[in-house]
Design a protein around this motif. Structure first.
Motif, PDB file in Angstrom:
ATOM      1  N   ILE A 166       0.771  10.185   4.116  1.00 38.38           N
ATOM      2  CA  ILE A 166       1.807  10.642   3.204  1.00 38.38           C
ATOM      3  C   ILE A 166       2.212  12.008   3.305  1.00 38.38           C
ATOM      4  O   ILE A 166       3.582  12.377   3.181  1.00 38.38           O
ATOM      5  CB  ILE A 166       1.751   9.862   1.971  1.00 38.38           C
ATOM      6  CG1 ILE A 166       1.751   8.553   1.868  1.00 38.38           C
ATOM      7  CG2 ILE A 166       2.728  10.539   1.045  1.00 38.38           C
ATOM      8  CD1 ILE A 166       1.425   7.755   0.739  1.00 38.38           C
TER       9      ILE A 166
ATOM     10  N   ARG B 151      -2.621   6.855   5.088  1.00 37.70           N
ATOM     11  CA  ARG B 151      -1.102   6.551   5.400  1.00 37.70           C
ATOM     12  C   ARG B 151      -0.278   7.821   5.699  1.00 37.70           C
ATOM     13  O   ARG B 151       0.778   7.734   5.934  1.00 37.70           O
ATOM     14  CB  ARG B 151      -0.344   5.774   4.310  1.00 37.70           C
ATOM     15  CG  ARG B 151      -0.986   4.318   4.158  1.00 37.70           C
ATOM     16  CD  ARG B 151      -1.018   3.700   5.294  1.00 37.70           C
ATOM     17  NE  ARG B 151       0.231   3.559   5.885  1.00 37.70           N
ATOM     18  CZ  ARG B 151       1.049   2.395   5.606  1.00 37.70           C
ATOM     19  NH1 ARG B 151       0.681   1.507   4.522  1.00 37.70           N
ATOM     20  NH2 ARG B 151       2.192   2.316   6.051  1.00 37.70           N
TER      21      ARG B 151
ATOM     22  N   ASP C 133       0.700  -1.040  -0.108  1.00 40.25           N
ATOM     23  CA  ASP C 133       0.035  -0.026   0.086  1.00 40.25           C
ATOM     24  C   ASP C 133       0.989   1.074   0.007  1.00 40.25           C
ATOM     25  O   ASP C 133       0.635   2.165  -0.741  1.00 40.25           O
ATOM     26  CB  ASP C 133      -0.908  -0.095   1.181  1.00 40.25           C
ATOM     27  CG  ASP C 133      -1.963  -1.118   1.251  1.00 40.25           C
ATOM     28  OD1 ASP C 133      -2.170  -1.481   0.094  1.00 40.25           O
ATOM     29  OD2 ASP C 133      -2.748  -1.076   2.214  1.00 40.25           O
ATOM     30  N   THR C 134       2.154   1.265   0.793  1.00 38.20           N
ATOM     31  CA  THR C 134       2.787   2.525   0.782  1.00 38.20           C
ATOM     32  C   THR C 134       3.479   2.787  -0.483  1.00 38.20           C
ATOM     33  O   THR C 134       3.589   3.584  -1.005  1.00 38.20           O
ATOM     34  CB  THR C 134       4.006   2.058   2.004  1.00 38.20           C
ATOM     35  OG1 THR C 134       3.381   1.855   3.166  1.00 38.20           O
ATOM     36  CG2 THR C 134       4.826   3.410   2.310  1.00 38.20           C
TER      37      THR C 134
ATOM     38  N   GLY D 274      -4.733   7.933  -5.114  1.00 33.44           N
ATOM     39  CA  GLY D 274      -3.663   8.720  -4.634  1.00 33.44           C
ATOM     40  C   GLY D 274      -3.916   9.509  -3.278  1.00 33.44           C
ATOM     41  O   GLY D 274      -3.412   9.606  -2.122  1.00 33.44           O
TER      42      GLY D 274
ATOM     43  N   MET E 271       2.330   1.969  -3.375  1.00 33.29           N
ATOM     44  CA  MET E 271       1.764   2.330  -4.302  1.00 33.29           C
ATOM     45  C   MET E 271       1.108   3.882  -4.119  1.00 33.29           C
ATOM     46  O   MET E 271       1.038   4.749  -5.174  1.00 33.29           O
ATOM     47  CB  MET E 271       0.139   1.635  -4.260  1.00 33.29           C
ATOM     48  CG  MET E 271       0.038   0.511  -5.035  1.00 33.29           C
ATOM     49  SD  MET E 271       0.883   0.353  -7.002  1.00 33.29           S
ATOM     50  CE  MET E 271      -0.111   1.534  -7.784  1.00 33.29           C
ATOM     51  N   GLY E 272       1.308   4.314  -2.857  1.00 40.63           N
ATOM     52  CA  GLY E 272       1.085   5.723  -2.454  1.00 40.63           C
ATOM     53  C   GLY E 272       2.219   6.423  -2.739  1.00 40.63           C
ATOM     54  O   GLY E 272       1.869   7.439  -3.268  1.00 40.63           O
ATOM     55  N   LEU E 273       3.439   5.874  -2.696  1.00 40.48           N
ATOM     56  CA  LEU E 273       4.690   6.778  -3.240  1.00 40.48           C
ATOM     57  C   LEU E 273       4.618   6.842  -4.723  1.00 40.48           C
ATOM     58  O   LEU E 273       4.748   7.994  -5.359  1.00 40.48           O
ATOM     59  CB  LEU E 273       5.904   5.958  -2.915  1.00 40.48           C
ATOM     60  CG  LEU E 273       6.225   6.116  -1.283  1.00 40.48           C
ATOM     61  CD1 LEU E 273       7.569   5.162  -1.211  1.00 40.48           C
ATOM     62  CD2 LEU E 273       6.535   7.432  -1.022  1.00 40.48           C
TER      63      LEU E 273
ATOM     64  N   PHE F 145      -6.375  -3.765  -4.454  1.00 40.02           N
ATOM     65  CA  PHE F 145      -6.427  -3.727  -2.964  1.00 40.02           C
ATOM     66  C   PHE F 145      -7.159  -4.445  -1.930  1.00 40.02           C
ATOM     67  O   PHE F 145      -6.828  -4.421  -0.833  1.00 40.02           O
ATOM     68  CB  PHE F 145      -6.457  -2.152  -2.362  1.00 40.02           C
ATOM     69  CG  PHE F 145      -5.334  -1.188  -2.829  1.00 40.02           C
ATOM     70  CD1 PHE F 145      -4.418  -0.876  -2.281  1.00 40.02           C
ATOM     71  CD2 PHE F 145      -5.463  -0.662  -4.244  1.00 40.02           C
ATOM     72  CE1 PHE F 145      -3.240   0.033  -2.624  1.00 40.02           C
ATOM     73  CE2 PHE F 145      -4.708   0.099  -4.908  1.00 40.02           C
ATOM     74  CZ  PHE F 145      -3.535   0.479  -3.959  1.00 40.02           C
TER      75      PHE F 145
ATOM     76  N   ILE G 131      -4.712   6.635  -0.712  1.00 43.09           N
ATOM     77  CA  ILE G 131      -3.652   6.354   0.567  1.00 43.09           C
ATOM     78  C   ILE G 131      -3.012   7.231   1.100  1.00 43.09           C
ATOM     79  O   ILE G 131      -2.385   7.013   2.199  1.00 43.09           O
ATOM     80  CB  ILE G 131      -2.786   5.368  -0.699  1.00 43.09           C
ATOM     81  CG1 ILE G 131      -3.446   4.460  -1.684  1.00 43.09           C
ATOM     82  CG2 ILE G 131      -1.378   5.043  -0.129  1.00 43.09           C
ATOM     83  CD1 ILE G 131      -2.699   4.000  -2.928  1.00 43.09           C
ATOM     84  N   ALA G 132      -2.975   8.568   0.521  1.00 35.37           N
ATOM     85  CA  ALA G 132      -2.102   9.529   1.134  1.00 35.37           C
ATOM     86  C   ALA G 132      -2.439  10.027   2.386  1.00 35.37           C
ATOM     87  O   ALA G 132      -2.101  10.471   3.443  1.00 35.37           O
ATOM     88  CB  ALA G 132      -1.788  10.992   0.055  1.00 35.37           C
TER      89      ALA G 132
ATOM     90  N   GLY H 295       6.959   1.983   6.161  1.00 32.66           N
ATOM     91  CA  GLY H 295       6.141   1.017   4.984  1.00 32.66           C
ATOM     92  C   GLY H 295       5.189   0.319   5.742  1.00 32.66           C
ATOM     93  O   GLY H 295       4.140  -0.055   5.260  1.00 32.66           O
TER      94      GLY H 295
ATOM     95  N   ILE I  88      -4.932   0.276   4.156  1.00 32.80           N
ATOM     96  CA  ILE I  88      -5.790   0.342   3.058  1.00 32.80           C
ATOM     97  C   ILE I  88      -6.575  -1.001   2.736  1.00 32.80           C
ATOM     98  O   ILE I  88      -7.449  -1.260   2.572  1.00 32.80           O
ATOM     99  CB  ILE I  88      -4.924   0.884   1.733  1.00 32.80           C
ATOM    100  CG1 ILE I  88      -4.229   2.186   2.053  1.00 32.80           C
ATOM    101  CG2 ILE I  88      -5.658   1.261   0.526  1.00 32.80           C
ATOM    102  CD1 ILE I  88      -4.957   3.404   2.545  1.00 32.80           C
ATOM    103  N   SER I  89      -5.332  -1.907   2.149  1.00 32.31           N
ATOM    104  CA  SER I  89      -5.808  -3.196   1.906  1.00 32.31           C
ATOM    105  C   SER I  89      -6.654  -3.729   3.065  1.00 32.31           C
ATOM    106  O   SER I  89      -6.594  -3.589   4.300  1.00 32.31           O
ATOM    107  CB  SER I  89      -4.401  -4.095   1.656  1.00 32.31           C
ATOM    108  OG  SER I  89      -4.775  -5.416   1.691  1.00 32.31           O
TER     109      SER I  89
END
Lengths: 323, 326
Positions: free
Chosen positions: B119, B117, A106-107, B110, A109-111, B169, B113-114, A288, B144-145
């Motif tokens: 980001i 997580r 997941d991390t 995007g 794909m986020g990056l 996912f 996830i961001a 991660g 996410i998953s």
């Protein structure tokens, strides 16, 4: 039989600590204080096991730990283990494969999306009050869907990323690995190529190898030069797999488009590292696998492995070199 | 026959401008500076067609462009069109459906996830030199998953997001829509639920509805109070589908965990908008369709729609409200 004595060197979830206390006599570091090597040496003198993250398990440490039998890593990587020294002292080492694969994927794909679509940069710019009417083309990025992802190191995490990228985003998957990965080829249509070809043909290049003598600085100046000028580089494995100075140079000279990094040669990263000043680089603090559920699962797996080994029952998660 | 006069009100790549010049007597705005509504009004007088991006097409503008026959919008959304005024004057509107769907779906993932997580927040954390210790238990995000995503508005973009979530996912995907989407249910394993149920069970709530009277403020105080405390809201459709003041209140009071936003009730955002100060909110400046490839494809579509209408006398990509009128 008396319970084995263990040392908990990093904070772990309460229910994992409870489990360990049921099965072991526990010594725990006072986490309100900074970790001191002398203090650690004093504690490990008479423990049977250690559960920890990233502690260097080498000749020096082992020579002080006369009773030690097992060291459990709360991580999948185990480059903190000096395997030869552990063999010599007859110490078993365990790690936590499997439980963190989905979270790390997941991390990654986020990056990939964050670098390609410039999300961090756009968010910061808006928060800084720079959004003006009419700038709709200010943050034009690169499409993710139907682009080409190159995976260097196709293990379990590589497979999880290939699944997301191929089934979710219709990306073409190219990969390089020491051996062929039939599952990735069949399920995600991944194509096996030489490392040079993967670098030359991919829009996004990610490395996902363990850190070893063979993979140290696997990505250097020559490798970055092979990449497309508009390609992005992604690393969430281990920092030293990349020659960071070569990466910085490639970015400074515009030889690649950007990078998404969760790991660095030195962690925490030095404040004067040039990567910190680059808008086209996303820098994460090695998170991660950092979700509550995954960290709980990792800590519990590491705790169970330690208890199993100390009780002489063996474990599925002993590192391959020490089985 | 002389070429029809046309206006290009937004800069496009050279190939597209060349194409427009081949078929029309083209004038353009001054692209060395940002252009305003007034700039378009001033240039609209003698033209029969215009290619625009988001310019308000209202009675005032139309009254200055008495020869207008068609306005071609570069984007898919067309809430800049005052449809009644255009209908009254017999001016056709075209848009660019379909082209940007995958690009927007990428961006939605995007944002998802961001925010989950953290980001953007953690990128700033590292860049500002705040990363000083290895223990990162205070930096945990949300998985996410395996989590549940609720999609409100299951059109083409919704289906593309559902595909990424479900097949990529392994997320549980539930959706709410005016009509059931049986094909998506079968192919992607998504499940239809009522809106309230969706709000109660989703870890991520994703808005992908067009903006209409029915969807205006579809998420407001009542809806945010039904959501899980650790849920995250994602909006890359149109700003006014969310009651922004209610969202700000829910975020301030910790009734939801965060938001990933690409659209707002007012764009550009006011500098004192509290969302700009929230670390758990991502604020991108309406760029979900913003890739070079997609921008070019959208501009091509608008250029061809206008030329088709004016030169080949064939109406293509007409907005649904005007289908059959031309």
């Amino acid at each position: 039989m008396s319970k084995p004595k263990i040392f908990i060197a990093n904070p772990i979830p309460g229910f994992v600590e409870d489990y360990l206390r049921e099965n072991c006599e526990v010594v725990i570091w006072d986490f309100s204080k900074p970790k001191k090597f002398d203090g650690i040496l004093e504690i490990i003198k008479d423990v049977d096991g250690i559960i920890q993250v990233g502690m260097k398990i080498d000749e020096n440490l082992l020579s002080h730990a006369k009773k030690l039998k097992a060291v459990s890593n709360i991580s999948v990587g185990y480059n903190n283990f000096d395997v030869e020294a552990m063999k010599k002292y007859n110490i078993i080492g365990t790690h936590t494969p499997g439980v963190l694969d989905e979270t790390v994927a997941d991390t990654i794909m986020g990056l990939i999306i964050n670098t390609g679509r410039r999300l961090c940069e756009a968010d910061r710019d808006t928060k800084n009050g720079n959004w003006q009417k009419g700038d709709v083309s200010k943050f034009l990025g690169k499409d993710i869907h139907q682009s080409t992802l190159g995976i260097i190191g196709m293990g379990r995490i590589g497979e999880c990323v290939a699944k997301r990228a191929n089934l979710g985003f219709d990306m073409d998957i190219l990969y390089y690995n020491r051996k062929r990965n039939k599952l990735a080829e069949e399920k995600y249509n991944a194509k096996y190529l030489s490392m040079d070809e993967v670098l030359q043909k991919s829009d996004f290049v990610m490395v996902m190898t363990p850190l070893s003598d063979e993979t140290y600085h696997l990505m250097g100046e020559r490798e970055f030069n092979l990449m497309k000028k508009d390609a992005f580089f992604i690393n969430a494995s281990r920092g030293p797999v990349v020659d960071e100075l070569a990466l910085i140079k490639a970015l400074e000279e515009g030889r690649i488009a950007g990078a998404g990094l969760d790991v660095f040669e030195k962690e925490p990263i030095d404040k004067n590292n040039p990567l910190l000043r680059m808008d086209n680089v996303v820098t994460l603090p090695h998170i991660g696998s950092a979700t509550e559920k995954t960290r709980d699962d990792m800590a519990m797996l590491a705790a169970k492995a330690l208890v199993e080994v100390l009780e002489g029952r063996g474990s599925d998660v002993i590192i391959p070199e020490l089985r | 026959m002389s070429k029809p006069k046309a206006l290009l009100a937004y800069p496009v790549v050279k190939e597209i401008q060349d194409y427009l010049e081949e078929f029309t007597n083209l004038s353009t705005l001054d692209f060395s500076k940002p252009n305003t509504y007034e700039d378009v009004v001033a240039a609209i007088k003698d033209v029969e067609g215009a290619v625009v991006l988001g310019t308000r097409i209202d009675e005032n503008l139309l009254s200055h462009g008495s020869k207008l026959k068609v306005i071609s919008n570069i984007t898919v959304g067309y809430n800049n069109f005052h449809i009644e005024a255009m209908k009254n004057r017999g001016v056709a509107g075209t848009h660019s459906p379909g082209i940007l769907d995958n690009t927007v779906a990428d961006f939605v993932m995007g944002l998802l996830i961001a925010t989950g997580r953290r980001i953007t927040e953690l990128n700033s954390f590292v860049k500002e030199g705040k990363w000083t210790r290895i223990d990162n238990s205070h930096l945990f995000g949300k998985d996410i998953s395996g989590s549940t995503v609720g999609i409100i508005g299951m059109g083409r973009i919704g289906e593309m997001v559902a595909k990424r979530c479900s097949l990529g996912f392994d997320m549980d995907v539930v959706y709410y829509n005016r009509s059931r989407k049986m094909e998506a249910e079968e192919k992607l394993g998504v499940r239809y639920v009522e809106k309230d149920e969706l709000l109660k069970i989703s870890d991520y709530v994703v808005l992908l509805t067009p903006l209409t009277d029915e969807t205006y403020h579809i998420l407001s105080h009542n809806e945010f109070s039904m959501m899980k405390k650790d849920a995250i809201v994602i909006n890359a459709s149109r700003g006014p589908v969310i009651d922004e003041l209610a969202l700000i209140e829910a975020l301030k009071e910790g009734r939801i965990a965060g938001a990933g936003l690409d659209v707002y009730e007012k764009e550009p955002m006011d500098l004192d908008n509290p969302l700009l100060k929230m670390d758990n909110v991502i604020t991108s400046p309406h760029i979900s369709a913003g890739t070079q490839k997609t921008m070019n494809a959208l501009a091509w579509n608008a250029a061809k729609s206008m030329v088709s209408f004016l030169v080949h006398k064939k109406a293509i990509n007409i907005i649904p409200e005007m289908k059959g009128d031309f």
